[in-house]
Write a protein that holds these residues in place. Structure first.
Motif, short mmCIF file in Angstrom:
data_model
loop_
_atom_site.label_atom_id
_atom_site.label_comp_id
_atom_site.label_asym_id
_atom_site.label_seq_id
_atom_site.Cartn_x
_atom_site.Cartn_y
_atom_site.Cartn_z
N ARG A 1 -9.69 11.21 -7.80
CA ARG A 1 -10.59 10.05 -7.66
C ARG A 1 -11.57 10.08 -8.82
NH1 ARG A 1 -15.47 8.00 -6.34
NH2 ARG A 1 -15.55 6.22 -4.90
N GLU B 1 -5.95 5.78 -0.83
CA GLU B 1 -6.80 4.64 -0.46
C GLU B 1 -8.06 5.10 0.26
OE1 GLU B 1 -4.33 2.18 1.89
OE2 GLU B 1 -2.99 1.60 0.24
N ARG B 2 -7.91 6.04 1.18
CA ARG B 2 -9.09 6.53 1.91
C ARG B 2 -10.03 7.30 0.98
NH1 ARG B 2 -7.08 10.01 6.55
NH2 ARG B 2 -5.29 10.31 5.18
N HIS C 1 -1.75 6.30 1.39
CA HIS C 1 -2.83 6.06 2.34
C HIS C 1 -3.99 7.02 2.09
CE1 HIS C 1 -4.88 4.80 5.88
NE2 HIS C 1 -4.65 5.91 6.55
N GLY D 1 -14.23 4.97 -8.98
CA GLY D 1 -13.62 4.68 -7.69
C GLY D 1 -12.11 4.57 -7.72
N ARG D 2 -11.51 4.55 -8.91
CA ARG D 2 -10.04 4.50 -8.98
C ARG D 2 -9.45 5.83 -8.50
NH1 ARG D 2 -7.87 4.91 -13.46
NH2 ARG D 2 -9.69 5.66 -14.63
N THR D 3 -8.30 5.73 -7.89
CA THR D 3 -7.59 6.94 -7.48
C THR D 3 -6.17 6.89 -8.02
OG1 THR D 3 -6.90 5.93 -5.39
CG2 THR D 3 -8.93 7.25 -5.36
N ALA E 1 -10.46 6.65 -2.15
CA ALA E 1 -11.15 5.65 -2.96
C ALA E 1 -12.32 5.04 -2.19
CB ALA E 1 -10.17 4.56 -3.38
N ASP E 2 -12.18 4.90 -0.89
CA ASP E 2 -13.24 4.29 -0.08
C ASP E 2 -14.38 5.26 0.22
OD1 ASP E 2 -11.76 1.98 -0.01
OD2 ASP E 2 -10.80 2.45 1.89
N ALA E 3 -14.17 6.55 0.01
CA ALA E 3 -15.18 7.55 0.37
C ALA E 3 -16.27 7.61 -0.70
CB ALA E 3 -14.53 8.92 0.53
#
Length: 826
Positions: A588, A650-651, A647, A592-594, A653-655
């Motif tokens: 990450r 994605e999680r 998945h 914010g990109r993963t 990236a949201d953290a």
């Protein structure tokens, strides 16, 4: 006295008038399916009967069969489903004679001996229903039996009874649209077209078997439905229940069955007749039976104590409209709370908040004597609003409190507290529901506690093989999590490690040994130790993994292991990744990109003796988070592991990476737990103060030590070190001299300066560490070098490095050092 008599007569007359009015209101409602039952209930209300029933002639006229009843169970009085019409029972005598028959306890005792009529302390009255040839039977438990006015009310009830004698089953076309008729001996059922629509069946294709309809019901509701359609477990009378029918799409449909079981008489089977209607839109909530069924189903799959608590909360709080519910285990004299709903401390009494232990309270039972008494009695207790209770309980339910001890065998496993804020009325059905749920929860709690204890033991053994804590890293932070599987009690093989290395490098390792067993856990510990040893020796990442692979092959184990090894340079923000059959890292970036790192992989460890493990470079801008996981977090049966990795990315990236512990908890929030889960996170922040480094290869020439001293002097002056040079140069002389005199091969000197701390390291090709002499005589010509180094340095030691060793010493320099240019000619 005359006034009293007139008032009594007036009250009795008023009661008769009220009975007439109630019966007329029922008679108007010709369409009501429970019309006959409602008429019989008036005998209970106005005549004081404990039981009332209607008997009608069977189709062949040989029996008087029970058509409908109301009140307490008829079996308490020994009443039967049918009586021979020619027999000498009170029912038969009233029917044949066309006149009432009344029997008291004495006459009933005589009938019990001679005519098989039950005896007991009650009165029985049978009135003929002249119009249709049936009979009304009523039982009174009052000491005086039925008074004259009671008999008048019974006559009104018998006059209002309207029924038809049992007839042969109608043809399917003659049945009302939502009606059915089931032959209890063959299971053949005739149904209306609307009823088949409720089940989603075509009338042309329906085979007329009750099993076809039962196969479309929700499995959890099948036992209660079977109890209705099996005659062996029934008695004559009304039946009503709600059940669910599966739909091709969407949630199940709720249906309500109302029916009566009719005796068939000689040569004819009993039949269940009634209606089935859709109540999905009318249903405000599930029935009490359905609640118990759902709780039992949920507890059957509840593995942990926390799972049991959640199942109880889900089954009781919303249906009972309770404001708070707590489930607690009983350990000695304390309540160890496992689930609180709502979970906020402010919603619970002050005593509970004072005993709060991190997430849940740990309240003493001795501070709640009422609760202690309820636990000793072992039965559910209910206190309505305003009951005198200690504050610790009163504040749980000011509008009403239910305390449910949870029994398990001959002891109490725990307690469930249910509280209401507004005044709450406790009905009989609700009390029965609470008692049934308490018994189920108690047994489940004991099973879950045993599982938790065994699982905690397994987890403790597993954690003993993992690092107790992670090291503090310069310019980075590492966090790890491990969750043992809840699917079994065997040790797993997942592991992780964070290995500090020289020159501000750190190795991140995560791996998984095949299988779940003591052998897998043992091998996991061996592989973790081997990788750490090879890494500390100073080997590059691919060599570290290759050595571990060769070791596992030499062990001749039947198991293999996967691992991912990442060597991070904390000074440069770069890393090398090596994979051995394991998942790649997930990165990450600060924006914010993963991305899932494109790192080449080799085979798992222990599969191929001579395997290549290529190294893949990773760039780590400050603020980058590296996530290493085992497959237990991203793979479940029936799912694709690539989808699980996407998945996870994605999680991640949201953290918010500021708090790495919260990030780890969020990633594990929905872990399936069907397998062990290991997670290792590292956030690279970059080093604020990077060390100054210089190195020198020492040639084996006569002036080698002098060359090393001149190199060290020039380097220190270029770094602005103007004091403490003599001590540093003396340490350089001793370390280089020892390496040249006592070893063969290449010798290298490295100098590092950070925060006024100078590190002097000399590496050679000999694995033998220098030995500090215990004593030195005046005539000795050597052996004083290590003593000098020990005296001048703040600390010193040796490290294995690629088959050789590194002897190092650290000196603390003066706080002020010149940062200007060196003097000319220095």
């Amino acid at each position: 006295m005359a006034n009293v008599v007139s008032q009594g007569a007036q009250e009795r007359g008023t009661r008769t008038l009220r009975a007439e009015g109630a019966l007329k209101a029922i008679a108007v409602d010709h369409e009501s399916p429970d019309r006959l039952r409602r008429i019989l209930e008036q005998a209970l209300v106005f005549a004081g009967a404990a039981f009332a029933a209607v008997y009608a002639p069977s189709e062949d006229g040989e029996l008087l069969c029970l058509m409908e009843s109301a009140g307490v169970p008829r079996t308490l009085y020994g009443l039967r489903d049918s009586y021979p019409r020619a027999g000498r029972s009170p029912v038969a005598e009233a029917h044949r004679g066309g006149r009432p028959v009344s029997l008291g306890p004495a006459e009933l005792a005589e009938h019990a001996q001679a005519r098989r009529v039950p005896s007991g302390g009650f009165f029985l009255t049978v009135l003929p229903v002249q119009e249709d040839g049936g009979c009304l039977l009523a039982v009174s438990e009052r000491p005086e039996g039925f008074a004259a006015d009671d008999l008048r009310c019974l006559e009104l009830v018998s006059g209002a009874v309207a029924f038809t004698a049992p007839a042969a089953p109608a043809e399917a076309g003659d049945l009302p649209p939502s009606a059915f008729s089931l032959a209890m001996d063959t299971g053949r059922v005739r149904v209306g077209d609307d009823l088949l629509d409720l089940f989603g069946l075509d009338p042309v294709e329906f085979d007329g078997r009750i099993e076809t309809l039962l196969s479309l019901t929700v499995p959890e509701d099948l036992p209660s439905l079977m109890s209705v359609v099996e005659a062996d477990h029934m008695s004559i009378g009304d039946r009503e229940l709600e059940f669910r029918v599966l739909q091709p799409a969407g949630p199940p449909k709720w249906l309500r069955l109302r029916g009566r079981l009719l005796a068939g008489g000689e040569g004819r089977p009993a039949r269940l007749v009634g209606t089935v209607v859709d109540v999905s839109t009318l249903r405000s909530d599930v029935t009490d039976v359905a609640r118990v069924q759902r709780l039992a189903a949920a507890l059957a799959t509840a593995v942990t104590v926390r799972d049991v608590g959640k199942a109880v909360v889900a089954a009781l709080r919303r249906p009972l409209r309770a404001d708070r519910i707590a489930l607690a285990e009983l350990e000695s004299d304390r309540l160890v709370v496992t689930v609180l709903d709502p979970p906020e401390p402010e919603a619970w009494p002050e005593l509970w908040r004072s005993e709060w232990r991190t997430e849940w309270p740990d309240a003493p039972v001795r501070a709640m004597p009422t609760l202690a008494a309820a636990l000793r009695e072992g039965r559910a207790r209910i206190w309505p609003a305003g009951s005198p209770l200690e504050r610790a309980l009163a504040e749980v339910g000011p509008g009403g409190l239910a305390v449910l001890p949870l029994p398990a065998g001959n002891r109490m496993a725990g307690v469930c507290l249910i509280g209401w804020d507004a005044p709450h009325d406790f009905g009989t059905d609700e009390r029965a529901l609470l008692t049934a749920c308490a018994g189920l929860a108690g047994q489940a709690l004991v099973r879950a506690r045993a599982f938790d204890a065994e699982h905690e033991l397994v987890g403790m053994l597993q954690r003993q093989l993992l690092p107790r804590s992670l090291p503090r890293l310069p310019g980075a932070e590492a966090v790890a999590r491990y969750l043992p599987s809840t699917a079994g009690l065997e040790l797993g093989g997942d592991w992780y490690d964070v290995i500090p290395l020289p020159d501000n490098h750190v190795a991140l390792v995560i791996g998984d040994v095949q299988g779940h067993s003591a052998g897998a856990a043992t091998l996991m510990g061996q592989m973790r130790t081997a990788l750490r040893a090879y890494a500390v020796e100073g080997h590059p990442p691919d060599v570290v993994v290759a050595h571990a692979n060769r070791l596992l092959m030499d062990m001749e184990s039947d198991l293999f292991a996967t691992c991912c090894y990442v060597d991070v340079d904390l000074e440069e923000g770069a890393a090398w990744c090596v994979r051995a059959g394991h998942l790649p890292p997930v990165l990450r970036y600060p924006d914010g990109r993963t991305e899932i790192a494109e790192a080449e992989g080799g085979p798992p460890l222990g599969v191929v003796t001579r395997a290549d493990f290529p190294m893949s470079p990773l760039r780590l801008p400050p603020g980058t988070v590296i996530a290493l996981v085992t497959d237990g977090l991203v793979e479940t049966p029936g799912s694709d592991i690539d989808d699980g990795m996407d998945h996870l990315a994605e999680r991640l990236a949201d953290a918010a990476p500021a708090d790495l512990g919260l990030v780890a908890d969020a990633l594990l929030g929905d872990a399936p737990r069907s397998d062990d889960v290991a997670l290792l996170l590292l956030r690279y922040d970059g080093m604020e103060l990077r060390p100054l480094r210089e190195g020198w290869t020492v040639w084996r020439v006569p002036q080698a030590v002098g060359h090393a001293r001149r190199f060290a002097r020039r380097t220190l002056r270029s770094w602005g070190v103007t004091v403490d040079q003599d001590a540093a140069l003396l340490v350089v002389s001793e370390l280089v001299t020892n390496a040249l005199v006592h070893t063969d091969g290449q010798v290298r000197m490295d100098l590092t300066l950070v925060n006024n701390r100078l590190r002097i390291a000399v590496a050679d090709a000999s694995p033998r560490s220098p030995v500090r002499p215990t004593s030195i005589g005046w005539e000795a010509t050597g052996g004083r070098g290590i003593l000098l180094v020990e005296a001048l340095a703040a600390t010193w030691g040796t490290l294995p490095v690629s088959g050789g060793k590194q002897v190092w010493a650290e000196l603390t320099l003066a706080a002020e050092r010149s940062t200007g240019p060196a003097p000319p000619g220095a």
